[in-house]
Design an enzyme around this catalytic site. Structure first.
Site, PDB file in Angstrom:
ATOM      1  N   LYS A 180      52.756  77.959  56.040  1.00  0.00           N
ATOM      2  CA  LYS A 180      53.507  77.375  57.278  1.00  0.00           C
ATOM      3  C   LYS A 180      53.053  75.685  57.395  1.00  0.00           C
ATOM      4  O   LYS A 180      54.029  75.046  57.662  1.00  0.00           O
ATOM      5  CB  LYS A 180      52.679  77.976  58.344  1.00  0.00           C
ATOM      6  CG  LYS A 180      53.042  77.386  59.648  1.00  0.00           C
ATOM      7  CD  LYS A 180      53.500  78.413  60.860  1.00  0.00           C
ATOM      8  CE  LYS A 180      54.116  77.793  61.963  1.00  0.00           C
ATOM      9  NZ  LYS A 180      54.218  78.382  63.152  1.00  0.00           N
ATOM     10  N   GLU A 214      62.150  71.208  63.432  1.00  0.00           N
ATOM     11  CA  GLU A 214      62.966  72.067  63.305  1.00  0.00           C
ATOM     12  C   GLU A 214      64.460  71.867  63.441  1.00  0.00           C
ATOM     13  O   GLU A 214      65.127  72.134  63.950  1.00  0.00           O
ATOM     14  CB  GLU A 214      62.885  73.453  64.226  1.00  0.00           C
ATOM     15  CG  GLU A 214      63.783  74.779  63.901  1.00  0.00           C
ATOM     16  CD  GLU A 214      63.276  75.933  64.637  1.00  0.00           C
ATOM     17  OE1 GLU A 214      62.018  76.093  64.846  1.00  0.00           O
ATOM     18  OE2 GLU A 214      64.058  76.522  64.662  1.00  0.00           O
TER      19      GLU A 214
HETATM   20  N1  NAD Z   1      53.717  78.765  68.725  1.00  0.00           N
HETATM   21  C1  NAD Z   1      54.291  79.320  67.707  1.00  0.00           C
HETATM   22  O1  NAD Z   1      54.534  78.659  66.600  1.00  0.00           O
HETATM   23  C2  NAD Z   1      54.258  80.775  67.605  1.00  0.00           C
HETATM   24  C3  NAD Z   1      54.248  81.623  66.495  1.00  0.00           C
HETATM   25  C4  NAD Z   1      54.639  82.962  66.593  1.00  0.00           C
HETATM   26  C5  NAD Z   1      54.149  83.688  67.772  1.00  0.00           C
HETATM   27  N2  NAD Z   1      54.036  82.867  68.870  1.00  0.00           N
HETATM   28  C6  NAD Z   1      53.706  83.698  70.206  1.00  0.00           C
HETATM   29  O2  NAD Z   1      52.518  84.138  69.861  1.00  0.00           O
HETATM   30  C7  NAD Z   1      52.433  85.470  70.869  1.00  0.00           C
HETATM   31  C8  NAD Z   1      51.799  86.665  70.311  1.00  0.00           C
HETATM   32  O3  NAD Z   1      50.572  86.164  69.628  1.00  0.00           O
HETATM   33  P1  NAD Z   1      49.441  87.479  69.680  1.00  0.00           P
HETATM   34  O4  NAD Z   1      49.861  88.561  68.870  1.00  0.00           O
HETATM   35  O5  NAD Z   1      48.196  86.724  69.208  1.00  0.00           O
HETATM   36  O6  NAD Z   1      49.191  87.922  71.222  1.00  0.00           O
HETATM   37  P2  NAD Z   1      48.275  87.671  72.351  1.00  0.00           P
HETATM   38  O7  NAD Z   1      47.688  86.533  72.317  1.00  0.00           O
HETATM   39  O8  NAD Z   1      48.706  88.723  73.475  1.00  0.00           O
HETATM   40  O9  NAD Z   1      47.023  88.627  71.806  1.00  0.00           O
HETATM   41  C9  NAD Z   1      47.274  89.975  71.360  1.00  0.00           C
HETATM   42  C10 NAD Z   1      45.941  90.891  72.148  1.00  0.00           C
HETATM   43  O10 NAD Z   1      44.812  90.722  71.319  1.00  0.00           O
HETATM   44  C11 NAD Z   1      43.723  90.414  72.046  1.00  0.00           C
HETATM   45  N3  NAD Z   1      42.871  89.844  71.186  1.00  0.00           N
HETATM   46  C12 NAD Z   1      43.114  88.560  70.483  1.00  0.00           C
HETATM   47  N4  NAD Z   1      42.186  88.158  69.822  1.00  0.00           N
HETATM   48  C13 NAD Z   1      41.276  89.176  69.847  1.00  0.00           C
HETATM   49  C14 NAD Z   1      39.921  89.647  69.280  1.00  0.00           C
HETATM   50  N5  NAD Z   1      39.396  88.595  68.329  1.00  0.00           N
HETATM   51  N6  NAD Z   1      39.081  90.789  69.715  1.00  0.00           N
HETATM   52  C15 NAD Z   1      39.808  91.260  70.523  1.00  0.00           C
HETATM   53  N7  NAD Z   1      41.006  91.297  71.296  1.00  0.00           N
HETATM   54  C16 NAD Z   1      41.622  90.069  71.002  1.00  0.00           C
HETATM   55  C17 NAD Z   1      44.400  89.700  73.201  1.00  0.00           C
HETATM   56  O11 NAD Z   1      43.645  89.627  74.348  1.00  0.00           O
HETATM   57  C18 NAD Z   1      45.706  90.433  73.807  1.00  0.00           C
HETATM   58  O12 NAD Z   1      45.374  91.519  74.275  1.00  0.00           O
HETATM   59  C19 NAD Z   1      53.807  85.504  71.349  1.00  0.00           C
HETATM   60  O13 NAD Z   1      54.099  85.027  72.716  1.00  0.00           O
HETATM   61  C20 NAD Z   1      54.596  84.621  70.535  1.00  0.00           C
HETATM   62  O14 NAD Z   1      55.918  84.012  70.957  1.00  0.00           O
HETATM   63  C21 NAD Z   1      54.072  81.528  68.705  1.00  0.00           C
END
Ligand code: NAD
Ligand code: ZN
Length: 378
Positions: free
Chosen positions: A236, A246
């Site tokens: 990345k 981008e």
């Molecule tokens: N900015 C970027 O370049 C980029 C790239 C990819 C994805 N995203 C965004 O990221 C988001 C998805 O991220 P995600 O999948 O991490 O979702 P999220 O932040 O909702 O986390 C997923 C779940 O895991 C829980 N969680 C996180 N860490 C934990 C831990 N260590 N222990 C227990 N629970 C934990 C959170 O509370 C949540 O319920 C989307 O909104 C997507 O659009 C952004």
């Protein structure tokens, strides 16, 4: 193959080269302890606002606060409801106001302590409060560690679609503590794994083959996990350094995401039915099958991708989403709304095979709709 075969040491460092905005990603076990000294390095006043969610705060918040206190850093915590719906105007408003209410100054630091939702939300808040505060990413989900915490894309969703409101705002540092992943629910771990697979599919067939051979050790938190995270961050960082905003090659990171975002939109971002990484897994399988339909990618490569995703328990078909299937018009509405659309013609990330993704402009909406009809009737 670009994965290092040496055991990951106490920690590994990946540099994101962006001139004056360059920063390091530290990856390793037990790294939460470095966050205190890092705050002092970047905010000599020693004040930080932790933005986190209830799950992460309950599992790891106290450990982070102890580390900050041990370094004399004063702190406040802003805690939001876990899940994608927090990445919208109402919660964004609350987070910005809470940061202001804490009397944060421009030189203080925001710590984004959570998954991708927190990183995007807190990073965007940091970008606008007092015209831009510094922030440190301390990603706690696998998806955030290998993808969203690196590269400086921050933002929130609109009812019109995902990530339509936001800013480029690079963090000053990224700390990846592999130990926090121990509390991550298995479904979320799998979702993050989908983004690691993506790096192999884009331009690194060797990494894809390495994952096929080593996914068991990744899922059991063995040494392969650290190597896979570091390799993903390296991929990345390379793409972001070459194209921060981008205008070209960074779009390759959207492999599987145009379809994936449409699927997420069509279930109204209901995380019970579909989490982001699952949408990306289905989206990557669809991108390969769509490329096959356009005679760009072999059926064997499509099968190989599907088999690997299925081997770790990820979905590969729209019909794998529980509940009523989205309609083609509904999906097309989201696809056309996607920010990768230019003047009516669609830009898709297609592939000539595993590790050979490319950007295809001028994809006809009709072609996509016909493909989706076939998918939904198969
Ligand atoms: N900015 C970027 O370049 C980029 C790239 C990819 C994805 N995203 C965004 O990221 C988001 C998805 O991220 P995600 O999948 O991490 O979702 P999220 O932040 O909702 O986390 C997923 C779940 O895991 C829980 N969680 C996180 N860490 C934990 C831990 N260590 N222990 C227990 N629970 C934990 C959170 O509370 C949540 O319920 C989307 O909104 C997507 O659009 C952004
Ligand atoms: Zn993604």
């Amino acid at each position: 193959m670009s994965v290092s075969n040496s055991d990951i040491n106490a920690h590994d460092t990946v540099r994101v080269e962006l001139d004056s905005r360059s920063y390091d990603i530290h990856i390793g076990h037990g790294l939460l302890h470095e966050v205190g000294p890092k705050v002092l390095e970047f905010a000599p006043g020693g004040r930080a606002i932790i933005v986190t969610d209830d799950h992460v705060n309950t599992a790891h918040g106290d450990r982070l606060r102890v580390v900050l206190e041990a370094n004399g850093v004063s702190h406040e915590t802003v805690c939001v409801t876990p899940g994608e719906p927090s990445k919208g105007w109402p919660v964004f408003h609350d987070v910005v106001e809470a940061i202001l209410a804490s009397h944060a100054e421009r030189g203080d630091l925001v710590i984004a302590f959570g998954g991708g939702v927190i990183g995007d939300l807190a990073g965007f808040a940091a970008s606008v409060v007092r015209r831009g505060m510094g922030f440190i990413q301390v990603p706690t989900s696998l998806l955030a560690q290998v993808d969203s915490s690196v590269g400086g894309k921050t933002g929130i969703n609109s009812p019109h679609g995902k990530n339509l409101i936001g800013a480029f705002h690079q963090p000053t540092h990224v700390t990846i503590d592999l130990d926090v992943l121990k509390t991550l629910p298995p479904r979320e771990f799998r979702a993050g794994y989908a983004e690691m697979v993506k790096y192999g599919l884009i331009d690194d067939e060797g990494f894809f083959a390495w994952l096929e051979a080593n996914h068991g050790e990744v899922f059991s938190h063995g040494n392969a996990l650290g190597r896979a995270v570091a390799n993903s961050c390296r991929s990345k960082a390379r793409v972001v350094a070459a194209d921060e905003r981008e205008s070209g090659a960074r779009a390759l990171l959207n492999l599987g995401h145009t379809f994936g975002h449409a699927l997420e939109g069509s279930v109204a971002y209901d995380g019970e039915r579909l989490v982001h990484g699952e949408g990306v897994a289905i989206g990557m399988a669809l991108a390969h099958r769509f490329s096959n339909r356009l005679n760009r990618c072999s059926a064997d490569d499509c099968k190989r991708v599907e088999h690997h995703l299925q081997a770790v328990g990820l979905p590969t078909r729209i019909q794998d989403i529980p509940g009523e299937h989205p309609s083609v018009p509904a999906l097309m509405e989201f696809i056309q709304q996607d920010k990768k659309v230019k003047r009516g013609s669609l830009t898709f990330i297609l592939t000539r095979g595993i590790g050979s993704a490319y950007i295809q402009n001028d994809v006809s909406p009709w072609e996509v709709a016909t493909f989706l009809e076939t998918e939904l009737s198969s």
